[in-house]
Design a protein around this motif. Sequence first.
Motif, PDB file in Angstrom:
ATOM      1  N   ARG A   1      14.045  -1.987   3.384  1.00 45.82           N
ATOM      2  CA  ARG A   1      15.408  -2.456   3.606  1.00 45.82           C
ATOM      3  C   ARG A   1      16.093  -2.708   2.262  1.00 45.82           C
ATOM      4  O   ARG A   1      15.455  -3.165   1.307  1.00 45.82           O
ATOM      5  CB  ARG A   1      15.386  -3.752   4.434  1.00 45.82           C
ATOM      6  N   PRO A   2      17.381  -2.421   2.184  1.00 46.58           N
ATOM      7  CA  PRO A   2      18.088  -2.662   0.908  1.00 46.58           C
ATOM      8  C   PRO A   2      17.989  -4.123   0.508  1.00 46.58           C
ATOM      9  O   PRO A   2      18.105  -5.033   1.337  1.00 46.58           O
ATOM     10  CB  PRO A   2      19.530  -2.261   1.235  1.00 46.58           C
ATOM     11  N   ALA A   3      17.771  -4.359  -0.768  1.00 45.65           N
ATOM     12  CA  ALA A   3      17.673  -5.731  -1.265  1.00 45.65           C
ATOM     13  C   ALA A   3      19.065  -6.265  -1.582  1.00 45.65           C
ATOM     14  O   ALA A   3      19.977  -5.508  -1.936  1.00 45.65           O
ATOM     15  CB  ALA A   3      16.803  -5.766  -2.519  1.00 45.65           C
ATOM     16  N   PRO A   4      19.248  -7.580  -1.458  1.00 49.93           N
ATOM     17  CA  PRO A   4      20.532  -8.176  -1.856  1.00 49.93           C
ATOM     18  C   PRO A   4      20.777  -7.936  -3.350  1.00 49.93           C
ATOM     19  O   PRO A   4      19.833  -7.710  -4.112  1.00 49.93           O
ATOM     20  CB  PRO A   4      20.327  -9.672  -1.563  1.00 49.93           C
ATOM     21  N   PRO A   5      22.027  -7.975  -3.780  1.00 48.53           N
ATOM     22  CA  PRO A   5      22.334  -7.762  -5.199  1.00 48.53           C
ATOM     23  C   PRO A   5      21.546  -8.735  -6.082  1.00 48.53           C
ATOM     24  O   PRO A   5      21.511  -9.936  -5.838  1.00 48.53           O
ATOM     25  CB  PRO A   5      23.841  -8.021  -5.277  1.00 48.53           C
ATOM     26  N   GLY A   6      20.907  -8.179  -7.104  1.00 48.63           N
ATOM     27  CA  GLY A   6      20.161  -9.013  -8.039  1.00 48.63           C
ATOM     28  C   GLY A   6      18.801  -9.451  -7.552  1.00 48.63           C
ATOM     29  O   GLY A   6      18.133 -10.249  -8.221  1.00 48.63           O
ATOM     30  N   ALA A   7      18.360  -8.963  -6.393  1.00 52.71           N
ATOM     31  CA  ALA A   7      17.055  -9.370  -5.857  1.00 52.71           C
ATOM     32  C   ALA A   7      16.207  -8.132  -5.611  1.00 52.71           C
ATOM     33  O   ALA A   7      16.725  -7.027  -5.427  1.00 52.71           O
ATOM     34  CB  ALA A   7      17.225 -10.162  -4.563  1.00 52.71           C
ATOM     35  N   ASP A   8      14.897  -8.328  -5.608  1.00 49.66           N
ATOM     36  CA  ASP A   8      13.964  -7.237  -5.343  1.00 49.66           C
ATOM     37  C   ASP A   8      13.404  -7.395  -3.935  1.00 49.66           C
ATOM     38  O   ASP A   8      13.013  -8.490  -3.528  1.00 49.66           O
ATOM     39  CB  ASP A   8      12.808  -7.253  -6.348  1.00 49.66           C
ATOM     40  N   ARG A   9      13.368  -6.288  -3.209  1.00 47.48           N
ATOM     41  CA  ARG A   9      12.789  -6.297  -1.871  1.00 47.48           C
ATOM     42  C   ARG A   9      11.314  -5.944  -1.982  1.00 47.48           C
ATOM     43  O   ARG A   9      10.964  -4.958  -2.618  1.00 47.48           O
ATOM     44  CB  ARG A   9      13.510  -5.293  -0.979  1.00 47.48           C
ATOM     45  N   PRO A  10      10.420  -6.727  -1.398  1.00 42.68           N
ATOM     46  CA  PRO A  10       8.995  -6.425  -1.509  1.00 42.68           C
ATOM     47  C   PRO A  10       8.624  -5.156  -0.755  1.00 42.68           C
ATOM     48  O   PRO A  10       9.338  -4.697   0.131  1.00 42.68           O
ATOM     49  CB  PRO A  10       8.321  -7.660  -0.893  1.00 42.68           C
ATOM     50  N   THR A  11       7.493  -4.599  -1.109  1.00 46.76           N
ATOM     51  CA  THR A  11       6.954  -3.454  -0.386  1.00 46.76           C
ATOM     52  C   THR A  11       6.388  -3.925   0.952  1.00 46.76           C
ATOM     53  O   THR A  11       6.337  -5.129   1.244  1.00 46.76           O
ATOM     54  CB  THR A  11       5.836  -2.774  -1.188  1.00 46.76           C
ATOM     55  N   GLN A  12       5.943  -2.987   1.774  1.00 49.05           N
ATOM     56  CA  GLN A  12       5.299  -3.354   3.040  1.00 49.05           C
ATOM     57  C   GLN A  12       4.102  -4.263   2.784  1.00 49.05           C
ATOM     58  O   GLN A  12       3.899  -5.255   3.493  1.00 49.05           O
ATOM     59  CB  GLN A  12       4.834  -2.102   3.785  1.00 49.05           C
ATOM     60  N   LEU A  13       3.314  -3.915   1.769  1.00 44.89           N
ATOM     61  CA  LEU A  13       2.159  -4.750   1.445  1.00 44.89           C
ATOM     62  C   LEU A  13       2.602  -6.124   0.979  1.00 44.89           C
ATOM     63  O   LEU A  13       2.027  -7.147   1.377  1.00 44.89           O
ATOM     64  CB  LEU A  13       1.313  -4.075   0.368  1.00 44.89           C
ATOM     65  N   GLY A  14       3.640  -6.173   0.125  1.00 44.31           N
ATOM     66  CA  GLY A  14       4.120  -7.460  -0.370  1.00 44.31           C
ATOM     67  C   GLY A  14       4.597  -8.372   0.746  1.00 44.31           C
ATOM     68  O   GLY A  14       4.374  -9.590   0.709  1.00 44.31           O
ATOM     69  N   GLU A  15       5.256  -7.809   1.759  1.00 41.53           N
ATOM     70  CA  GLU A  15       5.710  -8.604   2.891  1.00 41.53           C
ATOM     71  C   GLU A  15       4.530  -9.217   3.640  1.00 41.53           C
ATOM     72  O   GLU A  15       4.585 -10.372   4.072  1.00 41.53           O
ATOM     73  CB  GLU A  15       6.548  -7.741   3.833  1.00 41.53           C
ATOM     74  N   ARG A  16       3.458  -8.440   3.799  1.00 41.78           N
ATOM     75  CA  ARG A  16       2.289  -8.953   4.507  1.00 41.78           C
ATOM     76  C   ARG A  16       1.528  -9.985   3.672  1.00 41.78           C
ATOM     77  O   ARG A  16       1.029 -10.981   4.193  1.00 41.78           O
ATOM     78  CB  ARG A  16       1.355  -7.803   4.885  1.00 41.78           C
ATOM     79  N   LEU A  17       1.438  -9.748   2.366  1.00 42.59           N
ATOM     80  CA  LEU A  17       0.743 -10.699   1.500  1.00 42.59           C
ATOM     81  C   LEU A  17       1.475 -12.032   1.435  1.00 42.59           C
ATOM     82  O   LEU A  17       0.851 -13.092   1.265  1.00 42.59           O
ATOM     83  CB  LEU A  17       0.602 -10.123   0.088  1.00 42.59           C
ATOM     84  N   ALA A  18       2.802 -12.002   1.563  1.00 42.77           N
ATOM     85  CA  ALA A  18       3.577 -13.242   1.522  1.00 42.77           C
ATOM     86  C   ALA A  18       3.197 -14.175   2.657  1.00 42.77           C
ATOM     87  O   ALA A  18       3.377 -15.398   2.558  1.00 42.77           O
ATOM     88  CB  ALA A  18       5.079 -12.923   1.575  1.00 42.77           C
TER      89      ALA A  18
END
Length: 337
Positions: A129-146
Amino acid sequence: MTRVATLAAAFVVTLAAVTGGAAVTGYVTADGAAPAPEIQNDHYQNPDLIANDTPGQATVEMDASVGSQTVLVDPGVEATGAGPALPISLIGLGGGGVADRDIRPLANALIENGHEVGVYVPDPDQRRRPAPPGADRPTQLGERLAEADAFVTFRTDYDPEQLDEIESFVDSGGRVVLATEPDAAYSQPGAAGLDATLDVATEPGYVYNMNENDLNYQRVYAEAAGDAPLTEGVDRAVLPSATPVDAPAGGTDVLRPTEGSELSTTRAATEAPLLVRNDDVVMVGDGDFLSPENAARADNDALIGNLADFLVTNDRTPPGAGGPTGPTQPPTNGTAG
């Protein structure tokens, strides 16, 4: 007597001598079958090499008394479409047939003690999904690790963004068990990147033992390198196909192969560790010891229970603690969560 007659007579005499000798020495029996010869090779009669057909039942127990933790498992399976309907079947649970990575003894122990087990399989059809301005969107793995407290992986080929997310996960107190295989360095070129991220290393080749082993020379025994929680109750473990591992940045050797073990690439004796710990990271040079059939060999069940305790006794502090730690969940029954 002509030459032809002479040759024919010689053939008859020779045939009689062969068949007669065979009958006398027992090579031909009444039913026409030859009896099995008695084995004289000592290495076939070594009692240490006789397979134990009754290894007993695996009893995987946990001692840790902690609140419910979430353990994410990456079985190292590449999805080809939308992913399996039951991802948890990929670790031997919730589905029929042969699982791609059967770690039921570990998963069952965690679930029975009140912990959650999730499975990560990358979905090639899911776009970030597009990240908000100035922010990084995590990968699929990053979302699960969070959303996880501990991570078990059989995969080594992660891209740089995922490696950064794994590193951040460990830095925040998450615990990792990395199970590798002797051919990982050749079949997955990203292995060196994950090793560097976790401050661990592997050595090419596999360990074997011709003098003492479990069922075959590649199923080596490993013994504790010293007193440690991971080896409590473990006199010896069985690793079906192990590669040497290391934790060069001040880590601890946990399991080493027994005497007589050698390394395939050098044919020389080796004492290189097969399981090491580097703070919140454990690396083991084999993944098959977690399967149900191997959990019953030697003290593998005790080792698996100790690994389960290691995973849940973490000090995980998710980024942004005190607020949401993962992606926003959709409302339930028309109301906001």
